[in-house]
Design a protein around this motif. Structure first.
Motif, mmCIF file in Angstrom:
data_model
loop_
_atom_site.group_PDB
_atom_site.id
_atom_site.type_symbol
_atom_site.label_atom_id
_atom_site.label_comp_id
_atom_site.label_asym_id
_atom_site.label_seq_id
_atom_site.Cartn_x
_atom_site.Cartn_y
_atom_site.Cartn_z
ATOM 1 N N GLY A 496 -4.082 -3.197 -31.850
ATOM 2 C CA GLY A 496 -4.321 -2.074 -31.422
ATOM 3 C C GLY A 496 -6.026 -1.818 -30.996
ATOM 4 N N VAL A 497 -6.847 -2.399 -31.875
ATOM 5 C CA VAL A 497 -8.198 -2.369 -31.497
ATOM 6 C C VAL A 497 -8.455 -2.992 -30.231
ATOM 7 N N ILE A 498 -7.745 -4.128 -29.598
ATOM 8 C CA ILE A 498 -7.924 -4.714 -28.553
ATOM 9 C C ILE A 498 -7.501 -3.695 -27.236
ATOM 10 N N ASP A 499 -6.368 -3.026 -27.660
ATOM 11 C CA ASP A 499 -5.876 -1.754 -26.697
ATOM 12 C C ASP A 499 -7.216 -0.913 -26.304
ATOM 13 N N HIS A 500 -7.583 -0.537 -27.450
ATOM 14 C CA HIS A 500 -8.814 0.689 -27.351
ATOM 15 C C HIS A 500 -9.903 -0.206 -26.510
ATOM 16 N N LEU A 501 -10.223 -1.244 -26.698
ATOM 17 C CA LEU A 501 -11.372 -2.197 -26.062
ATOM 18 C C LEU A 501 -11.204 -2.177 -24.617
ATOM 19 N N ALA A 502 -9.851 -2.559 -24.187
ATOM 20 C CA ALA A 502 -9.291 -2.680 -22.846
ATOM 21 C C ALA A 502 -9.675 -1.445 -22.276
ATOM 22 N N GLN A 503 -9.370 -0.290 -22.864
ATOM 23 C CA GLN A 503 -9.315 1.222 -22.244
ATOM 24 C C GLN A 503 -11.065 1.326 -21.929
ATOM 25 N N THR A 504 -11.778 0.890 -22.995
ATOM 26 C CA THR A 504 -13.183 1.119 -22.814
ATOM 27 C C THR A 504 -13.856 0.271 -21.415
ATOM 28 N N LEU A 505 -13.190 -0.821 -21.238
ATOM 29 C CA LEU A 505 -13.861 -1.941 -20.285
ATOM 30 C C LEU A 505 -13.231 -1.486 -18.918
ATOM 31 N N ALA A 506 -11.673 -1.202 -18.727
ATOM 32 C CA ALA A 506 -11.188 -1.245 -17.498
ATOM 33 C C ALA A 506 -10.432 0.095 -17.246
ATOM 34 N N GLY A 507 -10.858 1.330 -18.107
ATOM 35 C CA GLY A 507 -10.313 2.495 -17.835
ATOM 36 C C GLY A 507 -8.812 2.811 -18.673
ATOM 37 N N ALA A 508 -8.553 4.066 -18.770
ATOM 38 C CA ALA A 508 -7.392 4.505 -19.360
ATOM 39 C C ALA A 508 -6.244 3.727 -19.196
ATOM 40 N N ASP A 509 -5.937 3.183 -17.986
ATOM 41 C CA ASP A 509 -4.612 2.500 -17.647
ATOM 42 C C ASP A 509 -4.561 1.316 -17.563
ATOM 43 N N ALA A 510 -5.830 0.817 -18.300
ATOM 44 C CA ALA A 510 -6.007 -0.803 -18.531
ATOM 45 C C ALA A 510 -4.651 -1.417 -19.358
ATOM 46 N N ARG A 511 -4.235 -2.516 -18.915
ATOM 47 C CA ARG A 511 -2.880 -3.031 -19.453
ATOM 48 C C ARG A 511 -3.324 -4.408 -20.108
ATOM 49 N N VAL A 512 -2.971 -4.441 -21.458
ATOM 50 C CA VAL A 512 -3.196 -5.799 -22.206
ATOM 51 C C VAL A 512 -1.895 -6.432 -22.278
ATOM 52 N N THR A 513 -2.035 -7.822 -22.226
ATOM 53 C CA THR A 513 -0.928 -8.570 -22.238
ATOM 54 C C THR A 513 -1.565 -9.896 -23.185
ATOM 55 N N ILE A 514 -0.636 -10.393 -24.090
ATOM 56 C CA ILE A 514 -1.054 -11.423 -24.978
ATOM 57 C C ILE A 514 0.037 -12.396 -25.121
ATOM 58 N N GLU A 515 -0.635 -13.732 -24.530
ATOM 59 C CA GLU A 515 0.475 -14.848 -24.358
ATOM 60 C C GLU A 515 0.238 -15.743 -25.472
ATOM 61 N N PRO A 516 1.199 -16.370 -26.277
ATOM 62 C CA PRO A 516 1.158 -17.320 -27.309
ATOM 63 C C PRO A 516 0.200 -18.503 -26.687
#
Length: 628
Positions: A496-516
């Motif tokens: 959830g923190v990474i999602d918040h950071l992504a929005q800070t870096l790349a805007g409100a529509d930033a999409r985070v994906t995590i691959e194992p």
């Protein structure tokens, strides 16, 4: 540098009292730092800038005073008589490293008598704060503080083979510096030394050796006057923690063009105070003598840069009084730079000399200025926004040193990389530049745990460094660690923190994906973080091996994010929107899926529906057990 008022006046046609010397030199760029009355003299300490080695002596400061007060500078000279066998029949000089020793000279004096110095020399040394030793040693110190040229005197009869060899040290060689409390040191092979046929007898430019030092029994001497590369002298001095008045001056630059004048002055003093006979000829070796530098200055450019109306003829006069050889032709001053002014290389350096002669205190000052605050650049804005976002999420910022211990660096070192290091002797146990922020945060976490802080969330934004097959690399990294109490929560709390950071870096529509992923090894499980499809770091839980090495005893989530791709992007433009007329509707959806289905796969299905009124979809929980 400590000076004697009377000693400076020895080189002026009319004396200047202590107050005048202090005032003139302070305005010339050498601020007074201390004053003390001694005997019938005054000792004054002036600050020396690193580029003005010419003023680390009394004649150098006297030259500045003479130029600024319309006095005449009286520089002593030496023309010692010589007789007997030629110097090259009594000793030899071999220079194996002319790139680090541009010029080396040796002169031989025989049949001297070592005794106390005459009062005229001893008094000057005492006034400066030095202890007189003997007529020969004091003569070298006198010339050092008079002309700024370091010299050294060897007992010729103690030089094996009568040879002087300038070379690099051999690893493991032993050397005993001169001095009452000196201890023998081991050389590592990176130092430049003065050696005889068997052993090192001096650290070049830094310190003479005890085995060839002048004593009361010395009768024949070899007088050294040379110049050494500043970087080499600085390296040797720092490596062995040995500093001297000579190394202080060599590190600021000594020109080969000054060497002969100082050597002749020293030989004349030794013959005057210790007797003896100077052998004809000079033992010398090194690179070819460089040409004196010629620099030009446009007089109108000088006026434009300084904002002062100074006549061309006045500029020429001032430069000549400083020892330059200027000529004026159609608004351009062309001057030959004197040997002692190694700091003058460009037009702007001559402009600075004109400014100093005019006087900084004479420049008119406008009492009011108009300023316009500059907007913070994108990089600064992003840094501030990241910090604010993390603080809002309950994190505490940490600021740590970029140097860490080797064991800490190994915790997060990529398999195909190595740490960048500083010199071990100066690193105090932390010689490695950190390859990741995480080891530093773990150290802070352990320290706080020892003080009774049970749960922590830490972050730091800073530079990281490493070496790999393609060379040296430096990058910006945002490190995060988070203590967790629910071992079954996975990485969800930090996700959830990474999602918040992504929005800070790349805007409100930033999409985070995590691959194992299987790497890095310090995380288990580990995942690669992608922000809008750009690989941006890793996230996971500390592996058991990492927890043990870091002395961690409870689960910790960690992430290392590289924000650089988003730092220079244009900031997001936020526009005000009309508030909706109806409240939002939330719906909980449950999906029964195999364990192999990831959250990213579910989101891909949702995105494919292209629902026109969907604002956000988020994960609530995962249920495993009866009823599924």
């Amino acid at each position: 540098m400590d000076t004697s008022v009377a000693w400076i006046n020895d080189y002026l046609d009319r004396p200047a009292d202590a107050e005048e010397q202090a005032d003139v030199l302070t305005h010339a760029g050498f601020p007074l730092e201390g004053r003390e009355d001694v005997e019938d003299d005054v000792r004054q300490d002036f600050e020396m800038t690193s580029n003005r080695g010419d003023c680390t002596c009394h004649t150098g400061l006297a030259r500045e005073i003479a130029a600024l007060t319309d006095r005449t500078l009286c520089i002593p000279s030496g023309d010692p008589p010589c007789s007997g066998p030629a110097a090259d029949t009594l000793a030899s000089v071999t220079n194996e490293v002319p790139e680090s020793c541009p010029w080396y000279t040796g002169r031989v004096i025989r049949d001297i008598t070592v005794s106390p110095s005459p009062e005229s020399i001893a008094a000057r040394l005492r006034a400066r704060g030095d202890v007189p030793r003997s007529n020969v040693v004091d003569a070298t110190n006198f010339v050092l503080f008079e002309l700024g040229q370091p010299t050294h005197v060897f007992d010729l009869d103690k030089l094996a083979g009568g040879r002087i060899i300038i070379r690099m040290a051999q690893k493991g060689e032993r050397f005993l510096p001169i001095g009452e409390d000196a201890t023998e040191i081991e050389l590592d092979g990176t130092e430049m030394v003065i050696a005889d046929a068997e052993k090192p007898v001096a650290l070049a430019g830094v310190k003479g050796g005890a085995l060839t030092a002048v004593t009361d029994q010395t009768r024949n001497i070899l007088v050294e006057a040379a110049t050494f590369a500043p970087a080499m002298v600085r390296h040797t001095s720092r490596l062995h923690n040995i500093a001297s008045d000579s190394s202080f001056r060599f590190e600021r630059g000594v020109s080969p063009g000054q060497v002969d004048h100082a050597a002749e002055r020293l030989c004349a003093l030794i013959l005057e105070t210790a007797g003896g006979t100077l052998a004809p000829g000079v033992l010398e070796s090194g690179a070819s003598m460089p040409d004196r530098l010629t620099v030009t200055m446009r007089t109108q450019r000088c006026r434009d840069l300084l904002g002062l109306e100074i006549e061309d003829g006045q500029m020429v006069e001032w430069l000549a009084r400083l020892g330059f050889e200027p000529t004026l032709d159609d608004g351009v001053i062309k001057t030959v730079v004197p040997w002692h002014r190694g700091d003058v290389e460009r037009e702007v350096d001559l402009i600075e000399e004109v400014m100093r002669m005019h006087g900084f205190a004479s420049v008119p000052v406008d009492d009011t200025i108009t300023i316009r605050p500059a907007l913070a650049d994108r990089d600064h804005q992003i840094r501030e926004a990241l910090s604010a976002a993390l603080v809002a999420d309950g994190f505490v910022e940490s600021i740590t040193h970029s140097l860490i211990a080797d064991a800490e660096a190994a915790l997060c070192m990529p398999a195909d990389a190595s740490a960048r290091r500083v010199i071990e002797a100066r690193a105090a146990g932390v010689p490695a530049l950190r390859p990741s922020i995480i080891p530093s945060l773990l150290r802070v976490r352990c320290h706080n745990a020892d003080k009774g802080v049970a749960k922590l969330q830490l972050f730091e934004l800073g530079s990281v460094f490493l070496n790999d097959a393609s060379g040296h690399h430096e990058a910006l990294e945002l490190g995060l660690i988070m203590d967790i109490t629910d071992a079954d929560a996975g990485i969800a709390p930090l996700r959830g923190v990474i999602d918040h950071l992504a929005q800070t870096l790349a805007g409100a529509d930033a999409r985070v994906t995590i691959e194992p992923c299987d790497n890095p090894a310090w995380l288990s499980p580990a995942g690669t973080v992608y922000i809008n499809g750009i690989e941006s770091g890793v996230i996971g839980r500390l592996s058991p091996a990492t927890m043990k090495a870091a002395n961690i005893d409870q689960p910790v989530l960690a992430a290392a994010i590289r924000p650089a791709p988003f730092m220079s992007a244009a900031p997001e433009v936020r526009e005000a929107q009309r508030l909706p007329e109806h409240p939002a509707i939330e719906r909980d959806l449950s999906a029964i899926v195999p364990e192999s289905v990831t959250w990213n796969a579910l989101m891909a299905v949702v995105d494919a529906c292209e629902l026109p009124h969907l604002e956000i979809a988020s994960h609530v929980t995962t249920w495993r057990g009866k009823g599924v």
